[in-house]
Design a protein around this motif. Structure first.
Motif, PDB file in Angstrom:
ATOM      1  N   VAL A  26       0.834  -1.206   0.000  1.00 28.20           N
ATOM      2  CA  VAL A  26       0.000   0.000   0.000  1.00 28.20           C
ATOM      3  C   VAL A  26       0.866   1.252   0.000  1.00 28.20           C
ATOM      4  O   VAL A  26       0.572   2.229  -0.702  1.00 28.20           O
ATOM      5  CB  VAL A  26      -0.948  -0.018   1.213  1.00 28.20           C
ATOM      6  CG1 VAL A  26      -1.728   1.292   1.301  1.00 28.20           C
ATOM      7  CG2 VAL A  26      -1.917  -1.184   1.118  1.00 28.20           C
ATOM      8  N   VAL A  27       1.936   1.234   0.793  1.00 33.86           N
ATOM      9  CA  VAL A  27       2.825   2.397   0.838  1.00 33.86           C
ATOM     10  C   VAL A  27       3.450   2.653  -0.526  1.00 33.86           C
ATOM     11  O   VAL A  27       3.510   3.801  -0.997  1.00 33.86           O
ATOM     12  CB  VAL A  27       3.919   2.188   1.906  1.00 33.86           C
ATOM     13  CG1 VAL A  27       4.951   3.315   1.847  1.00 33.86           C
ATOM     14  CG2 VAL A  27       3.309   2.126   3.291  1.00 33.86           C
ATOM     15  N   ASN A  28       3.898   1.593  -1.187  1.00 37.42           N
ATOM     16  CA  ASN A  28       4.474   1.751  -2.523  1.00 37.42           C
ATOM     17  C   ASN A  28       3.431   2.177  -3.546  1.00 37.42           C
ATOM     18  O   ASN A  28       3.764   2.829  -4.541  1.00 37.42           O
ATOM     19  CB  ASN A  28       5.122   0.440  -2.973  1.00 37.42           C
ATOM     20  CG  ASN A  28       6.335   0.081  -2.152  1.00 37.42           C
ATOM     21  OD1 ASN A  28       6.990   0.966  -1.587  1.00 37.42           O
ATOM     22  ND2 ASN A  28       6.646  -1.191  -2.063  1.00 37.42           N
ATOM     23  N   CYS A  29       2.176   1.824  -3.289  1.00 40.96           N
ATOM     24  CA  CYS A  29       1.105   2.202  -4.207  1.00 40.96           C
ATOM     25  C   CYS A  29       0.821   3.699  -4.136  1.00 40.96           C
ATOM     26  O   CYS A  29       0.696   4.363  -5.163  1.00 40.96           O
ATOM     27  CB  CYS A  29      -0.150   1.395  -3.886  1.00 40.96           C
ATOM     28  SG  CYS A  29      -1.556   1.745  -4.978  1.00 40.96           S
ATOM     29  N   PHE A  30       0.743   4.227  -2.912  1.00 41.08           N
ATOM     30  CA  PHE A  30       0.401   5.640  -2.743  1.00 41.08           C
ATOM     31  C   PHE A  30       1.637   6.542  -2.758  1.00 41.08           C
ATOM     32  O   PHE A  30       1.543   7.722  -3.095  1.00 41.08           O
ATOM     33  CB  PHE A  30      -0.368   5.850  -1.444  1.00 41.08           C
ATOM     34  CG  PHE A  30      -1.743   5.245  -1.451  1.00 41.08           C
ATOM     35  CD1 PHE A  30      -2.730   5.746  -2.272  1.00 41.08           C
ATOM     36  CD2 PHE A  30      -2.051   4.166  -0.641  1.00 41.08           C
ATOM     37  CE1 PHE A  30      -3.999   5.187  -2.292  1.00 41.08           C
ATOM     38  CE2 PHE A  30      -3.308   3.600  -0.642  1.00 41.08           C
ATOM     39  CZ  PHE A  30      -4.292   4.114  -1.472  1.00 41.08           C
ATOM     40  N   PHE A  31       2.789   6.002  -2.373  1.00 40.13           N
ATOM     41  CA  PHE A  31       4.026   6.797  -2.355  1.00 40.13           C
ATOM     42  C   PHE A  31       5.126   6.024  -3.085  1.00 40.13           C
ATOM     43  O   PHE A  31       6.039   5.465  -2.452  1.00 40.13           O
ATOM     44  CB  PHE A  31       4.457   7.097  -0.913  1.00 40.13           C
ATOM     45  CG  PHE A  31       3.384   7.711  -0.073  1.00 40.13           C
ATOM     46  CD1 PHE A  31       3.060   9.048  -0.204  1.00 40.13           C
ATOM     47  CD2 PHE A  31       2.683   6.946   0.848  1.00 40.13           C
ATOM     48  CE1 PHE A  31       2.069   9.621   0.572  1.00 40.13           C
ATOM     49  CE2 PHE A  31       1.694   7.507   1.635  1.00 40.13           C
ATOM     50  CZ  PHE A  31       1.377   8.845   1.488  1.00 40.13           C
ATOM     51  N   PRO A  32       5.049   5.962  -4.421  1.00 42.69           N
ATOM     52  CA  PRO A  32       6.040   5.174  -5.165  1.00 42.69           C
ATOM     53  C   PRO A  32       7.460   5.729  -5.046  1.00 42.69           C
ATOM     54  O   PRO A  32       8.425   4.973  -5.025  1.00 42.69           O
ATOM     55  CB  PRO A  32       5.531   5.255  -6.612  1.00 42.69           C
ATOM     56  CG  PRO A  32       4.668   6.474  -6.651  1.00 42.69           C
ATOM     57  CD  PRO A  32       4.057   6.599  -5.298  1.00 42.69           C
ATOM     58  N   ASN A  33       7.593   7.041  -4.953  1.00 48.32           N
ATOM     59  CA  ASN A  33       8.906   7.676  -4.815  1.00 48.32           C
ATOM     60  C   ASN A  33       8.856   8.677  -3.660  1.00 48.32           C
ATOM     61  O   ASN A  33       8.841   9.900  -3.871  1.00 48.32           O
ATOM     62  CB  ASN A  33       9.315   8.386  -6.111  1.00 48.32           C
ATOM     63  CG  ASN A  33       9.457   7.429  -7.271  1.00 48.32           C
ATOM     64  OD1 ASN A  33      10.192   6.449  -7.191  1.00 48.32           O
ATOM     65  ND2 ASN A  33       8.736   7.707  -8.358  1.00 48.32           N
ATOM     66  N   VAL A  87       8.585  12.090   3.897  1.00 48.29           N
ATOM     67  CA  VAL A  87       7.462  11.151   3.825  1.00 48.29           C
ATOM     68  C   VAL A  87       7.866   9.783   4.369  1.00 48.29           C
ATOM     69  O   VAL A  87       7.110   9.143   5.107  1.00 48.29           O
ATOM     70  CB  VAL A  87       6.948  11.034   2.380  1.00 48.29           C
ATOM     71  CG1 VAL A  87       5.890   9.943   2.277  1.00 48.29           C
ATOM     72  CG2 VAL A  87       6.362  12.364   1.918  1.00 48.29           C
ATOM     73  N   SER A  88       9.056   9.330   4.033  1.00 47.95           N
ATOM     74  CA  SER A  88       9.536   8.036   4.534  1.00 47.95           C
ATOM     75  C   SER A  88       9.635   8.043   6.051  1.00 47.95           C
ATOM     76  O   SER A  88       9.263   7.069   6.719  1.00 47.95           O
ATOM     77  CB  SER A  88      10.895   7.712   3.919  1.00 47.95           C
ATOM     78  OG  SER A  88      10.799   7.601   2.517  1.00 47.95           O
ATOM     79  N   GLU A  89      10.121   9.135   6.597  1.00 47.62           N
ATOM     80  CA  GLU A  89      10.227   9.247   8.054  1.00 47.62           C
ATOM     81  C   GLU A  89       8.852   9.275   8.696  1.00 47.62           C
ATOM     82  O   GLU A  89       8.630   8.660   9.750  1.00 47.62           O
ATOM     83  CB  GLU A  89      11.004  10.507   8.421  1.00 47.62           C
ATOM     84  CG  GLU A  89      11.253  10.675   9.915  1.00 47.62           C
ATOM     85  CD  GLU A  89      12.082  11.899  10.229  1.00 47.62           C
ATOM     86  OE1 GLU A  89      12.309  12.171  11.415  1.00 47.62           O
ATOM     87  OE2 GLU A  89      12.507  12.589   9.273  1.00 47.62           O
ATOM     88  N   LEU A  90       7.902   9.976   8.059  1.00 43.08           N
ATOM     89  CA  LEU A  90       6.546  10.042   8.598  1.00 43.08           C
ATOM     90  C   LEU A  90       5.870   8.685   8.558  1.00 43.08           C
ATOM     91  O   LEU A  90       5.232   8.266   9.538  1.00 43.08           O
ATOM     92  CB  LEU A  90       5.726  11.059   7.798  1.00 43.08           C
ATOM     93  CG  LEU A  90       4.261  11.244   8.225  1.00 43.08           C
ATOM     94  CD1 LEU A  90       4.194  11.787   9.644  1.00 43.08           C
ATOM     95  CD2 LEU A  90       3.532  12.167   7.261  1.00 43.08           C
ATOM     96  N   VAL A  91       6.017   7.963   7.442  1.00 39.11           N
ATOM     97  CA  VAL A  91       5.400   6.647   7.309  1.00 39.11           C
ATOM     98  C   VAL A  91       5.972   5.661   8.313  1.00 39.11           C
ATOM     99  O   VAL A  91       5.277   4.758   8.790  1.00 39.11           O
ATOM    100  CB  VAL A  91       5.583   6.121   5.865  1.00 39.11           C
ATOM    101  CG1 VAL A  91       5.147   4.671   5.755  1.00 39.11           C
ATOM    102  CG2 VAL A  91       4.785   6.975   4.887  1.00 39.11           C
ATOM    103  N   THR A  92       7.242   5.836   8.674  1.00 38.84           N
ATOM    104  CA  THR A  92       7.874   4.948   9.646  1.00 38.84           C
ATOM    105  C   THR A  92       7.528   5.325  11.076  1.00 38.84           C
ATOM    106  O   THR A  92       7.317   4.451  11.925  1.00 38.84           O
ATOM    107  CB  THR A  92       9.404   4.974   9.463  1.00 38.84           C
ATOM    108  OG1 THR A  92       9.719   4.609   8.118  1.00 38.84           O
ATOM    109  CG2 THR A  92      10.083   3.998  10.413  1.00 38.84           C
ATOM    110  N   SER A  93       7.454   6.624  11.360  1.00 41.35           N
ATOM    111  CA  SER A  93       7.272   7.088  12.741  1.00 41.35           C
ATOM    112  C   SER A  93       5.809   7.129  13.169  1.00 41.35           C
ATOM    113  O   SER A  93       5.501   6.867  14.335  1.00 41.35           O
ATOM    114  CB  SER A  93       7.892   8.485  12.906  1.00 41.35           C
ATOM    115  OG  SER A  93       9.249   8.486  12.541  1.00 41.35           O
TER     116      SER A  93
END
Length: 210
Positions: free
Chosen positions: A161-168, A173-179
């Motif tokens: 899902v993460v790769n679907c909505f945030f491919p790059n 954004v990566s820090e937010l998705v992890t935290s």
């Protein structure tokens, strides 16, 4: 011929470690991050037990299919959005369900209302006084919101899902998705532990009282 001094110097050089931790701070930092992520996965797995079993199972089965393994086009992204919305809404609304065991031992499910308990199948005849004990309360809304947040944390841990909505994704954004799932997991763990639910609705385990 090597002298004795040269041999002793060679022995000392062999004893010196090839890699020093202070020379590679990124290794220790990455190891710590991996430990935190691993512990967060375990916490989220425990929190997922507080969600409706059928909803979580349906999401886990359909997510890889709808997202095409994380390689979404327009159609698959729309289907993934619908899947997340429907499953999230299901986690929210099913938090207001409860169960009742009649005199014959049959378990009946229904929705908590402001007036009492509305049995879905209509087979059981719940006494009025008993029905009042199932009335809707403020804590039910809190549990519904927390269940929705926990499901959101589970979604953010799904790489498809993460790769679907945030491919790059950018670094932020990566820090937010992890935290963010970590923060949601800690907050909801404290809330569920402090204010445990007494309802055992559709998809939730039954207790001896039912």
């Amino acid at each position: 011929m090597a002298t004795k001094v040269d041999e002793e110097a060679g022995i000392k050089e062999e004893k010196v470690p090839l890699l020093k931790a202070q020379e590679f701070p990124d290794i220790e930092r990455n190891t710590l991050i991996h430990k935190v992520i691993g512990q967060t996965f375990k916490t989220t797995a425990h929190l997922a037990n507080l969600l409706p079993t059928g909803t979580v199972l349906a999401y886990q089965v359909l997510s890889p299919i709808f997202t095409n393994g994380g390689r979404c086009d327009l159609a698959s992204r729309f289907m993934t959005e619908m899947l997340v919305f429907i499953c999230g809404f299901s986690c929210f609304i099913l938090s207001f369900t409860d169960s009742y065991k009649d005199l014959n031992g049959n378990v009946c499910y229904g929705f908590a209302t402001t007036n009492g308990f509305w049995i879905i199948d209509g087979k059981a005849d719940l006494p009025r006084e008993s029905s009042k004990s199932y009335r809707l309360r403020f804590i039910d809304f809190a549990h519904a919101i927390m269940s929705f947040l926990v499901f959101g944390a589970v979604v953010l841990f799904d790489q498809n899902v993460v790769n679907c909505f945030f491919p790059n994704p950018s670094a932020e954004v990566s820090e937010l998705v992890t935290s963010l799932p970590v923060a949601v997991g800690v907050f909801c763990s404290l809330m569920f532990a402090t204010f445990p639910t007494k309802r055992h609705g559709i998809g939730f385990p039954l207790s001896a009282k039912c």
